[in-house]
Scaffold this motif. Structure first.
Motif, PDB file in Angstrom:
ATOM      1  N   UNK A  54      20.897  32.303  41.871  1.00  0.00           N
ATOM      2  CA  UNK A  54      19.431  32.306  41.715  1.00  0.00           C
ATOM      3  C   UNK A  54      18.968  33.576  41.008  1.00  0.00           C
ATOM      4  N   UNK A  55      19.549  34.709  41.400  1.00  0.00           N
ATOM      5  CA  UNK A  55      19.199  35.980  40.776  1.00  0.00           C
ATOM      6  C   UNK A  55      19.560  35.960  39.291  1.00  0.00           C
ATOM      7  N   UNK A  56      20.720  35.395  38.989  1.00  0.00           N
ATOM      8  CA  UNK A  56      21.146  35.326  37.591  1.00  0.00           C
ATOM      9  C   UNK A  56      20.175  34.487  36.761  1.00  0.00           C
ATOM     10  N   UNK A  57      19.744  33.354  37.303  1.00  0.00           N
ATOM     11  CA  UNK A  57      18.782  32.499  36.605  1.00  0.00           C
ATOM     12  C   UNK A  57      17.452  33.228  36.392  1.00  0.00           C
ATOM     13  N   UNK A  58      17.021  33.945  37.426  1.00  0.00           N
ATOM     14  CA  UNK A  58      15.766  34.690  37.320  1.00  0.00           C
ATOM     15  C   UNK A  58      15.856  35.788  36.269  1.00  0.00           C
ATOM     16  N   UNK A  59      17.012  36.450  36.206  1.00  0.00           N
ATOM     17  CA  UNK A  59      17.183  37.501  35.212  1.00  0.00           C
ATOM     18  C   UNK A  59      17.195  36.930  33.799  1.00  0.00           C
ATOM     19  N   UNK A  72      10.458  37.929  42.334  1.00  0.00           N
ATOM     20  CA  UNK A  72      11.474  37.011  42.855  1.00  0.00           C
ATOM     21  C   UNK A  72      12.860  37.627  42.748  1.00  0.00           C
ATOM     22  N   UNK A  73      13.115  38.356  41.650  1.00  0.00           N
ATOM     23  CA  UNK A  73      14.406  39.019  41.489  1.00  0.00           C
ATOM     24  C   UNK A  73      14.593  40.077  42.583  1.00  0.00           C
ATOM     25  N   UNK A  74      13.526  40.845  42.842  1.00  0.00           N
ATOM     26  CA  UNK A  74      13.589  41.851  43.912  1.00  0.00           C
ATOM     27  C   UNK A  74      13.885  41.193  45.252  1.00  0.00           C
ATOM     28  N   UNK A  75      13.209  40.058  45.520  1.00  0.00           N
ATOM     29  CA  UNK A  75      13.424  39.345  46.780  1.00  0.00           C
ATOM     30  C   UNK A  75      14.864  38.827  46.875  1.00  0.00           C
ATOM     31  N   UNK A  76      15.392  38.306  45.750  1.00  0.00           N
ATOM     32  CA  UNK A  76      16.766  37.797  45.739  1.00  0.00           C
ATOM     33  C   UNK A  76      17.762  38.924  45.974  1.00  0.00           C
ATOM     34  N   UNK A  77      17.488  40.072  45.388  1.00  0.00           N
ATOM     35  CA  UNK A  77      18.371  41.215  45.588  1.00  0.00           C
ATOM     36  C   UNK A  77      18.407  41.631  47.063  1.00  0.00           C
ATOM     37  N   UNK A  78      17.234  41.610  47.709  1.00  0.00           N
ATOM     38  CA  UNK A  78      17.168  41.959  49.130  1.00  0.00           C
ATOM     39  C   UNK A  78      17.941  40.938  49.977  1.00  0.00           C
ATOM     40  N   UNK A 107      26.714  33.342  47.202  1.00  0.00           N
ATOM     41  CA  UNK A 107      26.869  32.790  45.853  1.00  0.00           C
ATOM     42  C   UNK A 107      25.575  32.123  45.365  1.00  0.00           C
ATOM     43  N   UNK A 108      24.924  31.399  46.290  1.00  0.00           N
ATOM     44  CA  UNK A 108      23.654  30.739  45.920  1.00  0.00           C
ATOM     45  C   UNK A 108      22.600  31.773  45.516  1.00  0.00           C
ATOM     46  N   UNK A 109      22.516  32.810  46.341  1.00  0.00           N
ATOM     47  CA  UNK A 109      21.537  33.874  46.035  1.00  0.00           C
ATOM     48  C   UNK A 109      21.880  34.547  44.711  1.00  0.00           C
TER      49      UNK A 109
END
Length: 399
Positions: free
Chosen positions: A165-170, A84-90, A160-162
């Motif tokens: 989300x990435x921050x929460x996943x990390x 999910x983190x990889x997907x958010x980064x993309x 910002x949303x993405x």
């Protein structure tokens, strides 16, 4: 259990190599037998400790299996979070690219309007067909600028949303990595403890096997000692018989002398005992050797010898269970009947056996027939009584 059966076999073959000679091997190898008893007691304690350690090993292995399942679930969650983190980064990268593209386009339009502001409006006025057309075109330019601003704002919000989300996943990933480490540490501790307990079990097994080997060596030593004792007694009996034969031949050769031939005393009177057991040879009461007689023996006679014609039925003195019914080199065809309470009646030198081991017999039931098998010099029944493995006076049990 195998060793108990093996020692019982040795007992039936060698123990109390008895007959009218009264030979007893109870003290042969006594030191070795005491050692065997000590070793077996030690093995019993070791078996108990081994069972306890093995139970602990099983418990630890079960815990390892449980935590392994939990760890696998944690690994799966961690892998999913990383995906999910990889997907958010993309997505974040794509949104950034879109924002940059939109911003570049907007800058081009703003720059163009700035540089051609008045000219653009004059061209728009002269090129319009009517005032309505002019107003429509002016409004289009305004809407285009507003669109640029709205698109740029929307892209910023998406980015910002993405990013959030990435921050929460990390953060979740960090928690899962910490949990994963804890679970791995716990599992490694359990595995180490289980290995230690298994080593303890293996140690007990090694000692038990060594003790069993020592018992086998001691049993072999006892068997050899009993065999030697039996051979020595056999030679003594043969020498005694030879001397008697030579004396008899010498006496028969002394014609005209009045010296009588020495004979073993024969008791023809009927004996009565103080017990409740029946007489094992109904109608036959000639005692050729009584309990405790020496008759040249190294120890007293351990039973009562009752002379009788060959084939005379022998009956059980009391109801019980046949403990053994087989052949012994000393006792010949013999039978042992257990009556409970550690009491066993013994019948030797039979010409034939009429019962088998494990069979239930009643008082007065025929169990065999008088003979002279084994170490015997004539047809008779050697009747004896053992209490907890030691010979006892039969008259204390017979009526």
């Amino acid at each position: 259990m195998k060793k108990i059966k093996r020692r019982m076999g040795l007992f039936l073959i060698f123990v109390m190599m008895i007959s009218s000679t009264g030979v007893v091997f109870g003290e042969v190898g006594q030191e070795q037998k005491n050692k065997i008893s000590e070793i077996e007691s030690e093995n019993k304690n070791l078996e108990k400790k081994k069972e306890e350690a093995q139970a602990e090993v099983n418990k630890l292995e079960s815990q390892v299996a449980d935590i392994s399942v939990t760890l696998n679930n944690t690994n799966a969650k961690l892998a999913s979070t990383e995906n999910k983190i990889d997907s958010a980064e993309k997505k974040l990268k794509k949104a950034q690219e879109q924002e940059n593209s939109q911003y570049d386009s907007m800058k081009v339009r703003i720059q163009y309007m700035y540089e051609n502001g008045n000219t653009q409006m004059i061209d728009l006025l002269f090129n319009s067909d009517s005032i309505t057309d002019f107003m429509d075109k002016a409004e289009y330019i305004t809407e285009l600028s507003e669109y640029d601003r709205n698109m740029l704002n929307e892209l910023v919000r998406t980015k910002e949303t993405i990013a959030n989300t990435k921050k929460e996943l990390e953060t979740k990933k960090k928690e899962l990595v910490s949990l994963q480490k804890q679970q791995k540490d716990s599992m490694n501790q359990l595995i180490a403890l289980s290995a230690s307990k298994q080593s303890e079990v293996d140690s007990y097994n090694g000692i038990i096997q060594q003790n069993e080997a020592a018992v086998e060596d001691l049993e072999a030593e006892i068997a050899q000692m009993e065999k030697q004792a039996a051979e020595e007694e056999s030679r003594r009996i043969a020498e005694e018989e030879s001397r008697k034969k030579e004396q008899q031949e010498a006496n028969n050769g002394n014609k005209g002398t009045t010296t009588p031939v020495t004979q073993a005393p024969v008791i023809n009177t009927r004996h009565t005992g103080t017990g409740s057991y029946s007489w094992p040879l109904p109608g036959q009461h000639t005692i050729s050797s009584n309990y405790g007689d020496t008759d040249g023996r190294s120890s007293g006679h351990n039973g009562v010898d009752i002379a009788a014609p060959a084939g005379t039925p022998i009956v059980a003195a009391c109801s019980g269970t046949v403990e053994w019914a087989n052949y012994s080199s000393s006792a010949g065809n013999w039978v042992g009947i257990s009556h409970g309470g550690g009491i066993t009646t013994v019948y030797m030198h039979m010409s034939a056996i009429a019962v088998s081991a494990g069979q239930k017999v009643k008082e007065g039931q025929t169990i065999g027939y008088v003979g002279t098998t084994g170490w015997s010099t004539g047809n008779h029944l050697h009747f004896g009584v053992r209490v907890n493995g030691a010979w006892a006076n039969p008259w204390n049990f017979l009526k």
